[in-house]
Structure formats: structure tokens, C-alpha cells
Design an enzyme around this catalytic site. Structure first.
Site, PDB file in Angstrom:
ATOM      1  N   TYR A   1       0.799  -1.226   0.000  1.00  0.00           N
ATOM      2  CA  TYR A   1       0.000   0.000   0.000  1.00  0.00           C
ATOM      3  C   TYR A   1       0.835   1.281   0.000  1.00  0.00           C
ATOM      4  O   TYR A   1       0.342   2.315   0.416  1.00  0.00           O
ATOM      5  CB  TYR A   1      -0.940   0.000   1.209  1.00  0.00           C
TER       6      TYR A   1
ATOM      7  N   TRP B   1     -11.809  -3.671  -1.990  1.00  0.00           N
ATOM      8  CA  TRP B   1     -10.354  -3.850  -1.907  1.00  0.00           C
ATOM      9  C   TRP B   1      -9.720  -3.562  -3.267  1.00  0.00           C
ATOM     10  O   TRP B   1      -8.697  -2.876  -3.358  1.00  0.00           O
ATOM     11  CB  TRP B   1     -10.052  -5.273  -1.450  1.00  0.00           C
TER      12      TRP B   1
ATOM     13  N   ASP C   1     -14.233  -6.720  13.005  1.00  0.00           N
ATOM     14  CA  ASP C   1     -13.335  -6.856  11.860  1.00  0.00           C
ATOM     15  C   ASP C   1     -13.764  -8.016  10.976  1.00  0.00           C
ATOM     16  O   ASP C   1     -14.133  -9.090  11.459  1.00  0.00           O
ATOM     17  CB  ASP C   1     -11.905  -7.086  12.348  1.00  0.00           C
TER      18      ASP C   1
ATOM     19  N   HIS D   1     -12.417  -3.064  10.672  1.00  0.00           N
ATOM     20  CA  HIS D   1     -11.244  -3.033   9.801  1.00  0.00           C
ATOM     21  C   HIS D   1     -10.917  -1.589   9.421  1.00  0.00           C
ATOM     22  O   HIS D   1     -11.748  -0.877   8.855  1.00  0.00           O
ATOM     23  CB  HIS D   1     -11.492  -3.868   8.547  1.00  0.00           C
TER      24      HIS D   1
ATOM     25  N   SER E   1      -3.918  -6.364   8.222  1.00  0.00           N
ATOM     26  CA  SER E   1      -4.633  -6.764   7.020  1.00  0.00           C
ATOM     27  C   SER E   1      -3.716  -7.592   6.108  1.00  0.00           C
ATOM     28  O   SER E   1      -3.157  -8.592   6.549  1.00  0.00           O
ATOM     29  CB  SER E   1      -5.198  -5.531   6.325  1.00  0.00           C
ATOM     30  N   TYR E   2      -3.534  -7.183   4.846  1.00  0.00           N
ATOM     31  CA  TYR E   2      -2.660  -7.954   3.955  1.00  0.00           C
ATOM     32  C   TYR E   2      -1.243  -8.022   4.508  1.00  0.00           C
ATOM     33  O   TYR E   2      -0.526  -8.997   4.262  1.00  0.00           O
ATOM     34  CB  TYR E   2      -2.650  -7.320   2.559  1.00  0.00           C
TER      35      TYR E   2
END
Length: 570
Positions: free
Chosen positions: A44, A166, A254, A289, A118-119
Site C-alpha cells: 500500500y 479492496w 473486523d 477493519h 490486514s494484507y
């Protein structure tokens, strides 16, 4: 005043074993090294302090002051790094290669710790799955345990809202620049970004223009059941190889909560060594989230609901680096309803017991009740799906999430295609701690359908607020490939609604909703055996849905914790 002159090395190329260079920023503390390294591998944009620090919840300067070097890397094919981006595919090998490179640097003392949300949690778990030398601990936050269930799909249904947002918000924009995509793709992305809700209504979902924005979407939609494609990127299959301490941070609202809980529980039992198994820690707040504030859904949980995540990380990593036990309980859990933190020796709390609640034809939900066998019925129409209101969603996006968490359910409960069953007022407080599961006995006139359920709390004024909800797609009820229903035949389903830690006060009531859609959190089921991602309105059929109640019928299992007063943290 002490002079703390930190050093930053920007855009350092870190070579991978296949020759691809990953662009990396290196932050070094004053005084030189060698020192332990905190590694964040993110897709990101490492140059964004908002994404690399604010969203993650770890302030780099505070980490430097605590004596750590901090390394932030753009993952393969993202922003300044070389290569092509395919989600999850390269993170195990690239994580291993990056750690090996760090061990060769003069600023690294041989200890590497990974962190991020997250990722970025996926990059940690996938790296840990190949047991790289030097990786001592990870801190996966607001992340999953695998990338089929509770990431791309849930109960066989596509997590439509999350997947599309996303792509629209995070994945597609830099990819279009890298691929030199034409005007049509850019115009589509701009259009979807202006009105993502309409994007979720478009049918069919499997379209060339949408897959042009995200080529990997073709594979995600092409594998709607768990298979070898998903197994190849599933870190939970390698818990037994993971020799790392871990700080698992999750949120009750989440979208990936169940993965966080699973990572903690399974690594506590299955990690490669006894030391790793004993050094698993869990923190769960009321968060959603991208939103770790006290404001969730329709309510506010109080000033105490927020946490200093930087302090938590630094205490955990410092303890592991120094060879001491972290000053953390095994599980620090925020109970909504009472809005209090509790330090527990495990999750769920010891002595938590399942309680069984039965349904009856009069719309009552009764603990340990019984009654004459009966049925409840409604009609499900894919052309008019039950709308998503609250829950562990990503809607309408990471930085907004106005539609996530505890929301008023009056709009939903007024619909004719939603069954509503309500308990009597509770005589005493009820502390729910663990996974709520509906054991559903039901039949459908269609050859496929979805079953959804939600547990809510009803206050003395009659306001119903959602707590947890889930879904199961009937065609996957046997756990393998798609099998059509026999219209009208009674079937048994296990429908997990989700986990929570919540105190329902005396005088309040519990309520159960049962329906057959929750859109756009999940994709619409045409209620035929046409693949949902290929369905158009011409494929929709209306289904007559029957739920069996009373003796031998549907039951709701709610885990109830003992008195938690002694563990309360104000």
C-alpha cells in the site's frame, strides 16, 4: 536534551532469489547497531506515512527510540518494487529472502520481527510458514488465517463488498499505472470509485472489464470452493512449521476476526516448539477493519476502548529480544455491553459453556426450551435481497466503514422475508464469550439458496442492535463441490454466526434473525445452480423457505462465560 539523530535510507533495492528487486526504506536508530529489526512488508505504498504508520498503529520514531531499526518494503509488483503483483503468491519466498538479506546487514543483530495489519498480516504468516532463520516473532493485526474462508468467501458465499472495495480502493489504482492500462479501464475505475454501491449491483459479476482491473479476480471467482488453488497460499496448513512468538491483534467488528482467533488458538497448540506455543498473545478490542477507535456502528464504547498499539508492540518485541516474558496477559479482551477490558488466561475464557436456545412457531427464542415440532416460512427473492446493515463488514470502504459494527436492525426486521424470534427479558446479565452457532434445520423449494442468520440485542425500548451474523451457501453444505438441493427436502446446516465477547444486561432480550440474503456484503444467490458470479436477473427464481422449529428442530448455541468481575480492567 539528548541528541537522537535517526538515519533514514530511502529506496534501497533488496534482491530476491529470482533477481527481482524490492524497494525498501530503512530507518536506523541513533547510536548505530547492530540492533533488532522490525520489518513491515506492504502493498500500500511504503512512502505513505498514513498507510505505513497510522493504519498499522505503530509509530516508527517511537520504535527507533526504543532501540529498533525499522524496515518498510513495497511488496513485489507494488509501487516502487519490481516484478508482477499476484496477491499472496510470492509473499512466503519474498519474506524469506528479505529476512536473509537483513541478516547480512551490519545494522541487524540477527533478530527480525514482523508487524502490520490486514494484507501485511498475510505477509507475516506466509513468511513464517517457511520458517526463515532469524524471524523471532510476528504481530499479525486485523488479518486472516487463510485466504479462502473469511477472506474471499464465507460459508461458500463470495464476500462481494470486501473483494470489490479492496480492488477499487487499494489494488487496482497503482496496477493500472504499472500496466499502462488504457482509457477504458481508467474510466471504469473512476466510475466505480464514485459509486461503489452500484458496482456491487451490477450483474453478472464475472465480466471482462472488471477482470481487466484486477486479473487475479479471474482466479478468485473461478475457485468458489476450497481446492488446491487456495491450499497453495494457506499459511494455516503450516502452523506446525512456525517457530515464532506472536501478538495477535483483532477487532470484534473486523471482517477477519475469525482468522485472528484461529491463529492465536492454533499456534498456541501447534507451533513448532514449546517456546513458540507458550508465547502466543491475543488482544481483541471492539474495533472494525481500518477503524480502531471507540466509535463503532451506531455507538461509542467509551474512552477506554482505544489502545496504544505502539506501546503493545514495543513491549512485546522488546521482551522477545531481551529473552524475558512480555508484560501481557495471554488474552486481553474487550467485552462490549459492559465496555470493559478483561485479562484472561485463554480464549474463550475457562469454564465457558455452550447453552442451547430453541425456536418455536410463536416466534419465541427460549433457553433450554422445547415445544411441538412446527415450521416457519418465508419467501426469498434474489431480485430484492435483504440489505446489509452493520456487522463485520468493509462497507462502504476501509476509511469510512459507516455500515460496519453494531447497527439498528429495525429496517431489516420489518421485512417479510426475515424471520424474527425473540427471547423473554433476561433475569440476569448474560456474558457471551466465543462463537455463536446456529444448527439450522430447513428446506427450500429451490435447487440452491443461502441461509443467513444474525443475533441481536433488544433493549427495553425495543431497539434491536446487531451483534454477529453469518451465512452458508446450500450447494456447498457437504464441504466439497456443489451439490443441488432436492426441493422441499429437509436438510441440516451448521451456520457459524461469528465470535464475540459481549454482556447482555438483565432486562434486555436476545433476538435471532433468519433470512436468505445479506447483500452487498455477500453476492446474490440466483437460487438455481447457475454460478452466482455468472447469474443475471433472468436466472433468478423465487424460493419458498421453510425452517423447522420445536423439538428436533433448529437450535442456537450460545457460549456463556462465568462471572468475569474478578478479571475486570477499568
Amino acid at each position: 536534551m539528548t541528541d537522537r539523530a535517526h538515519t533514514v535510507r530511502r529506496d534501497v533495492d533488496v534482491p530476491m532469489s529470482d533477481g527481482v528487486n524490492l524497494c525498501t526504506d530503512i530507518w536506523l536508530p541513533a547510536g548505530g547497531g547492530p540492533v533488532p529489526v522490525l520489518l513491515q512488508r506492504m502493498p500500500y505504498d511504503k512512502s505513505s506515512s498514513f498507510m505505513a504508520q497510522h493504519i498499522i498503529g505503530l509509530e516508527i520514531v517511537r520504535a527507533l527510540d526504543a532501540g529498533f531499526a525499522v524496515v518498510v518494503q513495497d511488496t513485489r509488483g507494488r509501487y516502487a518494487s519490481e516484478g508482477d503483483f499476484t496477491p499472496f503468491a510470492h509473499e512466503a519466498d519474498d519474506g524469506r529472502d528479505t529476512i536473509a538479506w537483513l541478516l547480512e546487514q551490519d545494522f541487524c543483530d540477527g533478530d527480525v520481527f514482523m508487524y502490520g495489519a490486514s494484507y501485511i498480516g498475510a505477509t507475516q504468516l506466509l513468511a513464517a510458514s517457511v520458517a526463515p532463520k532469524g524471524l523471532r516473532a510476528v504481530a499479525p493485526q486485523l488479518t486472516g488465517s487463510e485466504y479462502y474462508e473469511n477472506w474471499t468467501y464465507r460459508g461458500g458465499a463470495l464476500q462481494l463488498g470486501f473483494v470489490l472495495l479492496w480492488i477499487i480502493e487499494s489494488l487496482a489504482p497503482p496496477d493500472l499505472d504499472r500496466r499502462g492500462s488504457g482509457a477504458a479501464a481508467r474510466e471504469l475505475l473512476a466510475e466505480l470509485g464514485k459509486d461503489p454501491w452500484s458496482a456491487m449491483d451490477r450483474l453478472p459479476l464475472r465480466r471482462h472489464d472488471l477482470q481487466a482491473l484486477a486479473p487475479y479476480l479471474r482466479d478468485w471467482l473461478g475457485h468458489p470452493a476450497r481446492d488446491a488453488f487456495w491450499d497453495a497460499v494457506d499459511p494455516s496448513r503450516a502452523y506446525g512449521r512456525m517457530d515464532v512468538a506472536a501478538l495477535h491483534i483483532g477487532g470484534w467488528n473486523d471482517i477477519f476476526l475469525e482468522g485472528t482467533l484461529r491463529n492465536f488458538q492454533r499456534l498456541s497448540a501447534e507451533a513448532a516448539t514449546g517456546e513458540a506455543r507458550s508465547r502466543q498473545y491475543l488482544v481483541v478490542g471492539p474495533w472494525s477493519h481500518g477503524n480502531v477507535s471507540a466509535w463503532q456502528g451506531d455507538g461509542w464504547h467509551g474512552y477506554g476502548a482505544e489502545a496504544d498499539l505502539t506501546a503493545l508492540h514495543l513491549e512485546f518485541f522488546s521482551a522477545i529480544a531481551e529473552g524475558r516474558e512480555p508484560n501481557l496477559p495471554k488474552a486481553r479482551i474487550f467485552f462490549t455491553g459492559s465496555d470493559t477490558w478483561h485479562d484472561l488466561p485463554s480464549w474463550p475464557p475457562p469454564a465457558t459453556t455452550p447453552t442451547s436456545w430453541t425456536l418455536d412457531a410463536a416466534g419465541r427464542l427460549t433457553r433450554d426450551g422445547a415445544g411441538e415440532p412446527a415450521t416457519l416460512a418465508y419467501r426469498s427473492d434474489p431480485a430484492s435481497p435483504v440489505p446489509t446493515v452493520g456487522g463485520a463488514t468493509f462497507l462502504p470502504g476501509l476509511l469510512v466503514a459507516r455500515n460496519s459494527g453494531p447497527r439498528d436492525q429495525s429496517e431489516i426486521e420489518a421485512r417479510r422475508d426475515v424471520l424474527v424470534l425473540t427471547s423473554a427479558p433476561l433475569e440476569s446479565d448474560l456474558a457471551i464469550a466465543g462463537e455463536v452457532v446456529l444448527l439450522l434445520e430447513a428446506a427450500s423449494s429451490a435447487e440452491d439458496c443461502d441461509w443467513t442468520a444474525r443475533l441481536t440485542e433488544v433493549d427495553p425500548r425495543g431497539r434491536s442492535t446487531g451483534l454477529v451474523d453469518g451465512i452458508v451457501r446450500a450447494r456447498y453444505r457437504h464441504g466439497g463441490g456443489p451439490v443441488p438441493l432436492r426441493p422441499g427436502r429437509r436438510e441440516s446446516y451448521r451456520l457459524p454466526l461469528g465470535s464475540l465477547a459481549h454482556v447482555v444486561p438483565a432486562g434486555h432480550r436476545l433476538r435471532l434473525q433468519i433470512a436468505s440474503s445479506n447483500h452487498p456484503r455477500f453476492d446474490r444467490n440466483p437460487q438455481t445452480m447457475v454460478e452466482p458470479v455468472d447469474a443475471t436477473p433472468d436466472d433468478f427464481v423465487v424460493a419458498e423457505q421453510t425452517v423447522f422449529v420445536g423439538d428436533g428442530g433448529t437450535r442456537l448455541l450460545i457460549p456463556v462465560a462465568p462471572d468475569l468481575t474478578a478479571g475486570r480492567r477499568m
